[in-house]
Write a protein that holds these residues in place. Sequence first.
Motif, mmCIF file in Angstrom:
data_model
loop_
_atom_site.group_PDB
_atom_site.id
_atom_site.type_symbol
_atom_site.label_atom_id
_atom_site.label_comp_id
_atom_site.label_asym_id
_atom_site.label_seq_id
_atom_site.Cartn_x
_atom_site.Cartn_y
_atom_site.Cartn_z
ATOM 1 N N PHE A 72 65.417 -2.611 14.703
ATOM 2 C CA PHE A 72 65.685 -2.564 13.356
ATOM 3 C C PHE A 72 64.259 -2.827 12.558
ATOM 4 O O PHE A 72 63.632 -3.699 13.110
ATOM 5 C CB PHE A 72 66.592 -3.696 12.901
ATOM 6 C CG PHE A 72 67.818 -3.817 13.510
ATOM 7 C CD1 PHE A 72 68.788 -2.909 12.689
ATOM 8 C CD2 PHE A 72 68.234 -4.029 14.756
ATOM 9 C CE1 PHE A 72 70.261 -2.864 13.231
ATOM 10 C CE2 PHE A 72 69.470 -3.999 15.326
ATOM 11 C CZ PHE A 72 70.561 -3.272 14.392
ATOM 12 N N VAL A 73 63.917 -2.237 11.506
ATOM 13 C CA VAL A 73 62.757 -2.537 10.456
ATOM 14 C C VAL A 73 63.563 -2.890 9.030
ATOM 15 O O VAL A 73 64.083 -1.814 8.651
ATOM 16 C CB VAL A 73 61.930 -1.623 10.246
ATOM 17 C CG1 VAL A 73 60.955 -1.797 9.541
ATOM 18 C CG2 VAL A 73 61.202 -1.159 11.939
ATOM 19 N N VAL A 106 58.634 -3.962 20.514
ATOM 20 C CA VAL A 106 58.361 -2.781 19.989
ATOM 21 C C VAL A 106 58.484 -2.385 18.784
ATOM 22 O O VAL A 106 57.724 -1.781 18.027
ATOM 23 C CB VAL A 106 59.286 -1.829 20.907
ATOM 24 C CG1 VAL A 106 58.701 -0.389 20.444
ATOM 25 C CG2 VAL A 106 58.680 -1.812 22.442
ATOM 26 N N MET A 107 59.604 -2.952 18.174
ATOM 27 C CA MET A 107 59.939 -2.792 16.676
ATOM 28 C C MET A 107 58.635 -3.436 15.722
ATOM 29 O O MET A 107 58.202 -2.748 14.719
ATOM 30 C CB MET A 107 60.994 -3.514 16.318
ATOM 31 C CG MET A 107 61.405 -3.690 14.894
ATOM 32 S SD MET A 107 62.746 -4.748 14.457
ATOM 33 C CE MET A 107 61.644 -6.496 14.878
ATOM 34 N N MET A 108 58.492 -4.591 16.223
ATOM 35 C CA MET A 108 57.180 -5.340 15.266
ATOM 36 C C MET A 108 56.029 -4.433 15.453
ATOM 37 O O MET A 108 55.263 -4.309 14.461
ATOM 38 C CB MET A 108 56.939 -6.763 16.043
ATOM 39 C CG MET A 108 58.040 -7.632 16.140
ATOM 40 S SD MET A 108 58.374 -8.053 14.141
ATOM 41 C CE MET A 108 57.036 -9.182 13.480
ATOM 42 N N ALA A 109 55.679 -4.097 16.625
ATOM 43 C CA ALA A 109 54.442 -2.974 16.687
ATOM 44 C C ALA A 109 54.598 -1.892 16.143
ATOM 45 O O ALA A 109 53.509 -1.323 15.464
ATOM 46 C CB ALA A 109 54.175 -2.653 18.155
ATOM 47 N N GLU A 114 53.278 1.319 10.883
ATOM 48 C CA GLU A 114 53.592 1.791 9.913
ATOM 49 C C GLU A 114 52.814 1.111 8.423
ATOM 50 O O GLU A 114 52.445 1.705 7.582
ATOM 51 C CB GLU A 114 55.022 1.842 9.287
ATOM 52 C CG GLU A 114 56.064 2.707 10.555
ATOM 53 C CD GLU A 114 57.407 2.503 10.115
ATOM 54 O OE1 GLU A 114 57.829 1.410 9.616
ATOM 55 O OE2 GLU A 114 58.002 3.339 10.988
ATOM 56 N N LEU A 115 52.666 -0.165 8.567
ATOM 57 C CA LEU A 115 52.119 -0.934 7.410
ATOM 58 C C LEU A 115 50.556 -0.599 7.409
ATOM 59 O O LEU A 115 50.124 -0.485 6.323
ATOM 60 C CB LEU A 115 52.221 -2.532 7.485
ATOM 61 C CG LEU A 115 53.535 -2.987 7.358
ATOM 62 C CD1 LEU A 115 53.642 -4.353 7.536
ATOM 63 C CD2 LEU A 115 54.433 -2.763 5.981
ATOM 64 N N ALA A 116 50.092 -0.450 8.543
ATOM 65 C CA ALA A 116 48.707 -0.004 8.473
ATOM 66 C C ALA A 116 48.491 1.145 7.933
ATOM 67 O O ALA A 116 47.477 1.412 7.346
ATOM 68 C CB ALA A 116 48.168 -0.335 10.084
ATOM 69 N N GLU A 117 49.295 2.309 8.268
ATOM 70 C CA GLU A 117 49.088 3.586 7.741
ATOM 71 C C GLU A 117 49.499 3.513 6.329
ATOM 72 O O GLU A 117 48.872 4.169 5.542
ATOM 73 C CB GLU A 117 50.343 4.521 8.203
ATOM 74 C CG GLU A 117 50.216 6.077 8.043
ATOM 75 C CD GLU A 117 48.836 6.499 8.309
ATOM 76 O OE1 GLU A 117 48.675 7.740 7.900
ATOM 77 O OE2 GLU A 117 48.272 6.039 9.338
ATOM 78 N N GLN A 118 50.532 2.636 5.806
ATOM 79 C CA GLN A 118 50.621 2.659 4.387
ATOM 80 C C GLN A 118 49.293 2.062 3.464
ATOM 81 O O GLN A 118 49.066 2.643 2.584
ATOM 82 C CB GLN A 118 51.691 1.913 3.899
ATOM 83 C CG GLN A 118 53.082 2.461 4.471
ATOM 84 C CD GLN A 118 54.308 1.242 4.331
ATOM 85 O OE1 GLN A 118 54.247 0.252 3.883
ATOM 86 N NE2 GLN A 118 55.403 1.827 4.950
ATOM 87 N N ARG A 119 48.852 1.005 4.161
ATOM 88 C CA ARG A 119 47.655 0.665 3.775
ATOM 89 C C ARG A 119 46.447 1.643 3.573
ATOM 90 O O ARG A 119 45.731 1.599 2.527
ATOM 91 C CB ARG A 119 47.266 -0.795 4.321
ATOM 92 C CG ARG A 119 48.086 -1.913 4.184
ATOM 93 C CD ARG A 119 47.245 -3.284 4.938
ATOM 94 N NE ARG A 119 47.134 -3.359 6.186
ATOM 95 C CZ ARG A 119 48.027 -3.768 6.961
ATOM 96 N NH1 ARG A 119 49.365 -4.182 6.477
ATOM 97 N NH2 ARG A 119 48.042 -3.765 8.339
ATOM 98 N N ARG A 120 46.305 2.266 4.842
ATOM 99 C CA ARG A 120 45.271 3.339 4.667
ATOM 100 C C ARG A 120 45.519 4.165 3.903
ATOM 101 O O ARG A 120 44.515 4.870 2.797
ATOM 102 C CB ARG A 120 45.296 4.066 5.972
ATOM 103 C CG ARG A 120 44.194 4.972 6.292
ATOM 104 C CD ARG A 120 44.283 5.539 7.473
ATOM 105 N NE ARG A 120 45.398 6.720 7.651
ATOM 106 C CZ ARG A 120 45.313 8.080 7.258
ATOM 107 N NH1 ARG A 120 43.877 8.297 6.650
ATOM 108 N NH2 ARG A 120 45.969 8.927 7.046
#
Length: 330
Positions: A72-73, A106-109, A114-120
Amino acid sequence: MIEGDQQVAPDPEHPFVKDPQAWKRSLQFQEMLFTKGPVVCDDIEQDPRLGAEFREYLMNRGRKKFLAIPMFVLGEVRGFIGIQHVEQGAYRPEEIELAQALAHHVMMATHAAELAEQRRHAVLLEERTRMARDIHDTLAQGFTGVIIQLDTSVEALRDEEPEEAAKHIRQARELARESLTEARRSVHALRPQALEKATFADALRAIITNTTAGTSLRSDFQLKGQPRDLQPAVEENLLHIGQEALSNALKHACATRFQARLSFDSDAVRLELRDNGKGFVVDSANGGGIGLIGMSERADQIGARLAVTSKPGRGTKIIAVSPYQQLVMK
């Protein structure tokens, strides 16, 4: 996929690889989506929830049991972890808990990636916006000054005033050089050259004087109060707001008078810009040719209040007020 302790490529014969939508038709995974809990299959051969193709696939590879743990996310099922075993026997509660803990990590990673990609993407978008805004504030406004000086030189030649024409051509050449320098500095996110050579007030005064020299636009610059040290970002953005207002007065407003007043009040610096041009309806302006969007973005960057007042035939007034910020000493 992990097999044993080795990472392996996805099996092209896996039913879910052959048909990425197949898992949605599986009773076990429908149960997982409904309960939002793990699906436990202790006996692949006898479990009635398994489809024939999936059962055959697992049994042909010697699998006896499996677990499916949802990931879950933000409350949504974003996938699942499937764990297969070749040993027979029911899963123990602690084994299920361990699998759920693994799925959580795994979900947290995955979410962090995803957050890192959004920030990029956000950083890229912010940089593109900055460059687009700075290019507009350097090249576009610089070319406006160049064109005006060249037009004035043509008029001087028509009036048989070669010395006056040469003066405006030299002014156009200097403006072109300055604009090119500023564009190069903008690419590297450097401070405007005008602010490297002079104080903020003197830089703004010089830009107004040099841009309107020899044109039909008469300018007036007033400085009120005791100048204070401002944050570099405040100086840069207020300078560009002033440039944009001046450029609009020259290009769009058909103005004959431009006034700039820079006031250092007790709690804020105030930049007031006026022209007596043709004006416009503020609510219907999209900023495409007027630059209101760019000015608004620059004001937002420094926490300034921006007010634009204009009516057709009544000129335009732009006021930017930036509260003083504590300077960070380095």
